[in-house]
Design an enzyme around this catalytic site. Structure first.
Site, PDB file in Angstrom:
ATOM      1  N   ASP A   1      -1.216  -8.592  -1.693  1.00 17.23           N
ATOM      2  CA  ASP A   1      -2.361  -7.737  -1.449  1.00 17.23           C
ATOM      3  C   ASP A   1      -3.559  -8.560  -0.984  1.00 17.23           C
ATOM      4  OD1 ASP A   1      -3.523  -5.124  -1.667  1.00 17.23           O
ATOM      5  OD2 ASP A   1      -4.658  -5.886  -3.364  1.00 17.23           O
TER       6      ASP A   1
ATOM      7  N   THR B   1      -6.853  -3.754   3.851  1.00 14.81           N
ATOM      8  CA  THR B   1      -7.775  -4.871   3.633  1.00 14.81           C
ATOM      9  C   THR B   1      -7.394  -6.081   4.501  1.00 14.81           C
ATOM     10  OG1 THR B   1      -6.456  -5.539   1.716  1.00 14.81           O
ATOM     11  CG2 THR B   1      -8.390  -4.208   1.285  1.00 14.81           C
ATOM     12  N   THR B   2      -6.102  -6.348   4.617  1.00 14.11           N
ATOM     13  CA  THR B   2      -5.681  -7.488   5.424  1.00 14.11           C
ATOM     14  C   THR B   2      -6.020  -7.247   6.885  1.00 14.11           C
ATOM     15  OG1 THR B   2      -3.855  -7.699   3.869  1.00 14.11           O
ATOM     16  CG2 THR B   2      -3.749  -9.053   5.832  1.00 14.11           C
TER      17      THR B   2
ATOM     18  N   ASP C   1      -2.602   1.548  -3.448  1.00 14.39           N
ATOM     19  CA  ASP C   1      -2.800   1.667  -1.997  1.00 14.39           C
ATOM     20  C   ASP C   1      -2.223   2.984  -1.491  1.00 14.39           C
ATOM     21  OD1 ASP C   1      -3.990  -0.773  -1.957  1.00 14.39           O
ATOM     22  OD2 ASP C   1      -2.486  -1.777  -0.710  1.00 14.39           O
TER      23      ASP C   1
HETATM   24  P1  ADP Z   1      -3.112  -4.099   4.901  1.00 14.53           P
HETATM   25  O1  ADP Z   1      -3.752  -4.830   3.758  1.00 14.53           O
HETATM   26  O2  ADP Z   1      -3.933  -4.247   6.153  1.00 14.53           O
HETATM   27  O3  ADP Z   1      -2.761  -2.702   4.588  1.00 14.53           O
HETATM   28  P2  ADP Z   1      -0.260  -4.606   4.853  1.00 14.53           P
HETATM   29  O4  ADP Z   1       0.373  -5.885   4.434  1.00 14.53           O
HETATM   30  O5  ADP Z   1      -0.137  -3.442   3.973  1.00 14.53           O
HETATM   31  O6  ADP Z   1      -1.783  -4.921   5.183  1.00 14.53           O
HETATM   32  O7  ADP Z   1       0.349  -4.265   6.266  1.00 14.53           O
HETATM   33  C1  ADP Z   1      -0.025  -3.141   6.972  1.00 14.53           C
HETATM   34  C2  ADP Z   1       0.588  -3.143   8.355  1.00 14.53           C
HETATM   35  O8  ADP Z   1       2.009  -3.111   8.259  1.00 14.53           O
HETATM   36  C3  ADP Z   1       0.171  -1.901   9.114  1.00 14.53           C
HETATM   37  O9  ADP Z   1      -0.208  -2.256  10.420  1.00 14.53           O
HETATM   38  C4  ADP Z   1       1.431  -1.061   9.083  1.00 14.53           C
HETATM   39  O10 ADP Z   1       1.525  -0.175  10.169  1.00 14.53           O
HETATM   40  C5  ADP Z   1       2.500  -2.117   9.136  1.00 14.53           C
HETATM   41  N1  ADP Z   1       3.818  -1.613   8.668  1.00 14.53           N
HETATM   42  C6  ADP Z   1       4.075  -0.895   7.560  1.00 14.53           C
HETATM   43  N2  ADP Z   1       5.399  -0.603   7.478  1.00 14.53           N
HETATM   44  C7  ADP Z   1       5.988  -1.158   8.560  1.00 14.53           C
HETATM   45  C8  ADP Z   1       7.336  -1.216   9.052  1.00 14.53           C
HETATM   46  N3  ADP Z   1       8.348  -0.649   8.389  1.00 14.53           N
HETATM   47  N4  ADP Z   1       7.555  -1.867  10.202  1.00 14.53           N
HETATM   48  C9  ADP Z   1       6.546  -2.471  10.875  1.00 14.53           C
HETATM   49  N5  ADP Z   1       5.263  -2.463  10.462  1.00 14.53           N
HETATM   50  C10 ADP Z   1       4.977  -1.803   9.327  1.00 14.53           C
HETATM   51 MG    MG Z   2      -1.353  -1.942   3.298  1.00 17.30          MG
END
Ligand code: ADP
Ligand code: MG
Length: 509
Positions: free
Chosen positions: A59, A92-93, A376
């Site tokens: 996270d 957040t990322t 989240d």
């Molecule tokens: P954040 O803190 O920004 O939410 P995450 O590590 O949760 O970061 O990653 C979010 C990103 O991962 C988003 O751009 C989302 O669309 C992408 N994502 C989620 N599931 C998948 C998947 N199955 N395949 C590819 N990308 C994905």
């Molecule tokens: Mg996320």
């Protein structure tokens, strides 16, 4: 020390280009700290705090908040993650790596002699265009569309510890939010994740104070107290300087009388359930049990506040303060067990519906990380229910917006066009990082994504370009709106700084 640096009295000062590039460098470092965690193939970080406590997490905001970042610019970057976390919880990322990328693009322009104010104004118009296009591309979601809501919850949990059980957990999240937007998450280690459940009402991880208290109270009148039902330490100290056994006896009698008096006052309010934030003395508990009152002690302050919201009770801060009109109500308050663990359930709360997800996982670290993922997901589904708008994820929305901003750049000229194009490139940091983290050939994958004719061309972890919508990778518009907004805000703020003056640290001894 460089030419632009000097010591001004007790403050250290850094000016001009040197300050700017140092600031950008610091911001990029913060971006680098979290970029490898983005997406389904994101890696975890192992954090160890000063006390040796460990946290394993994916996270973004947790990593940044737990890392002792002292550089002022680094702290500004951390603050966008915290802001994003507070507003929606997710994204957040994304916000942090986008800010870092905008600054990295800005750096190139600065080196070409573009003035910071020109970059800032280009970024601002590009951002307005981005937000406009984002609304235009969004799909509307019905509040009853459980299928899409479940997909949103699952997308939020992808790549986290919750990934393998996200089907079960996403149903819990969607069910919880069906009736109310107030959802509490109660984590408890010692059982597999599949044992997690959702309950309508407030649930406390507590037992009643005394075995003779009723296990269940219907049409409960609830008293919330943030003061202890016991004699204070100071009173003991003052009175305990006794010399003879008769004095001790006298003292105990006095003490019991005082506690009995407090219990009488409680009974007089008409309360049938008492939740105290502090302790309840055993003698008092005995008399409360005799009066048929169900009591719980050492209730967390946040739980007391939640109960106040749910039952309509006003928290009393002293025994004198307790009044019948401060009592809250619920159809039933009951101690019962799920999987051999005792909890107290407040169901049919009078004021506001609350749902509780009781999260289980085998270890403490796992249940904490699952909680972050579920939180989240709750934030995302809630955001969709509020705004009713979603977009395709996996870098698809960012790619479409990048293209739109490139087109928009054509309508402008000169340095502004340069800055708008830089903004468009920066938006690609999301698909690029997803590809990088999945170990794909970034240049090749990005080229195919740009050329794709799919409506939502996303980065897949196995097949390179996927249809994000078909794959159910769906995200709330609200999360993206905020992530872009906070990223641009902080990048522009950092670009505006050309002077860093740090006062001499005051020694802590
Ligand atoms: P954040 O803190 O920004 O939410 P995450 O590590 O949760 O970061 O990653 C979010 C990103 O991962 C988003 O751009 C989302 O669309 C992408 N994502 C989620 N599931 C998948 C998947 N199955 N395949 C590819 N990308 C994905
Ligand atoms: Mg996320």
């Amino acid at each position: 020390m460089g030419r632009d640096q000097e010591i001004t009295g007790t403050a250290q000062r850094e000016q001009g280009r040197n300050a700017q590039s140092n600031n950008i460098y610091a911001a990029k470092l913060v971006g680098d700290l979290v970029r490898t965690t983005l997406g389904p193939k994101g890696m975890d970080k192992l954090l160890v705090d000063a006390a040796g406590e460990i946290t394993v997490t994916n996270d973004g905001v947790t990593i940044l908040e737990e890392t002792a970042i002292t550089h002022p610019i680094g702290r500004m970057m951390v603050s966008i993650a915290s802001m994003q976390e507070k507003e929606v919880g997710d994204g957040t990322t994304t916000a942090v790596i986008l800010a870092a990328e905008l600054l990295s693009e800005a750096q190139k322009l600065l080196e070409q002699g573009v003035h910071p104010t020109q970059i800032i104004s280009g970024f601002q118009s590009a951002h307005i265009h981005t937000q406009q296009k984002l609304r235009e591309y969004a799909h509307t979601v019905d509040a009853n569309d459980a299928h899409t809501l479940t997909r949103v919850a699952q997308t939020a949990m992808t790549g986290k510890a919750a990934d393998t059980t996200k089907q079960h957990l996403s149903l819990l999240v969607v069910n919880a939010l069906k009736k109310t937007s107030v959802v509490q998450v109660l984590e408890k280690q010692g059982a597999p994740i599949e044992a997690s459940v959702c309950i309508q009402g407030v649930v406390l991880d507590k037992q009643r104070v005394h075995a003779r208290m009723p296990k269940q109270v219907t049409d409960a009148k609830i008293l919330l107290l943030d003061t202890p039902i016991e004699l204070r330490e100071s009173e003991y100290n003052a009175k305990v300087s006794v010399q003879s056994p008769t004095q001790i006896e006298e003292f105990l009698r006095l003490e019991e009388a005082m506690l009995q008096d407090v219990v009488k006052k409680i009974v007089r309010t008409g309360a049938t359930v008492v939740c105290a934030q502090k302790g309840i003395d055993d003698v008092a508990a005995y008399h409360l049990a005799k009066a048929g009152i169900l009591c719980i002690r050492r209730v967390k302050k946040s739980d007391l506040e939640l109960l106040s919201k749910a039952t309509g009770a006003q928290i009393s801060s002293s025994v004198e303060d307790m009044q019948s009109e401060h009592l809250g109500s619920a159809k039933s308050v009951e101690e019962r067990s799920i999987q051999d663990e005792e909890y107290v359930f407040f169901e049919g709360c009078a004021h506001e519906e609350v749902a509780t997800i009781v999260l289980r996982a085998n270890t403490k670290h796992l249940v904490e990380e699952i909680k972050r993922a579920v939180t989240d997901a709750i934030g995302d589904v809630r955001a969709v229910l509020e705004k009713r708008a979603v977009v395709g994820g996996a870098g698809a929305i960012e790619q479409r917006l990048s293209r739109a901003v490139l087109d928009f750049a054509q309508t402008r000229s000169g340095k502004e066009q340069l800055a708008i194009r830089a903004f468009a490139r920066a938006l690609e940091v999301v698909p690029r990082t997803l590809a990088e983290n999945a170990g794909l050939d970034t240049l090749e994958v990005l080229a195919s994504q740009r050329a794709s004719s799919l409506q939502w061309p996303g980065i897949g972890v196995d097949t390179h370009i996927i249809d994000s919508w078909q794959e159910g990778i769906i995200e709330p518009v609200r999360v993206k709106q905020l992530a872009f907004e906070s990223a641009v805000h902080v990048a522009n703020m950092i670009l505006r700084i050309d002077d860093v003056i740090v006062s001499q640290q005051i020694s802590e001894e």
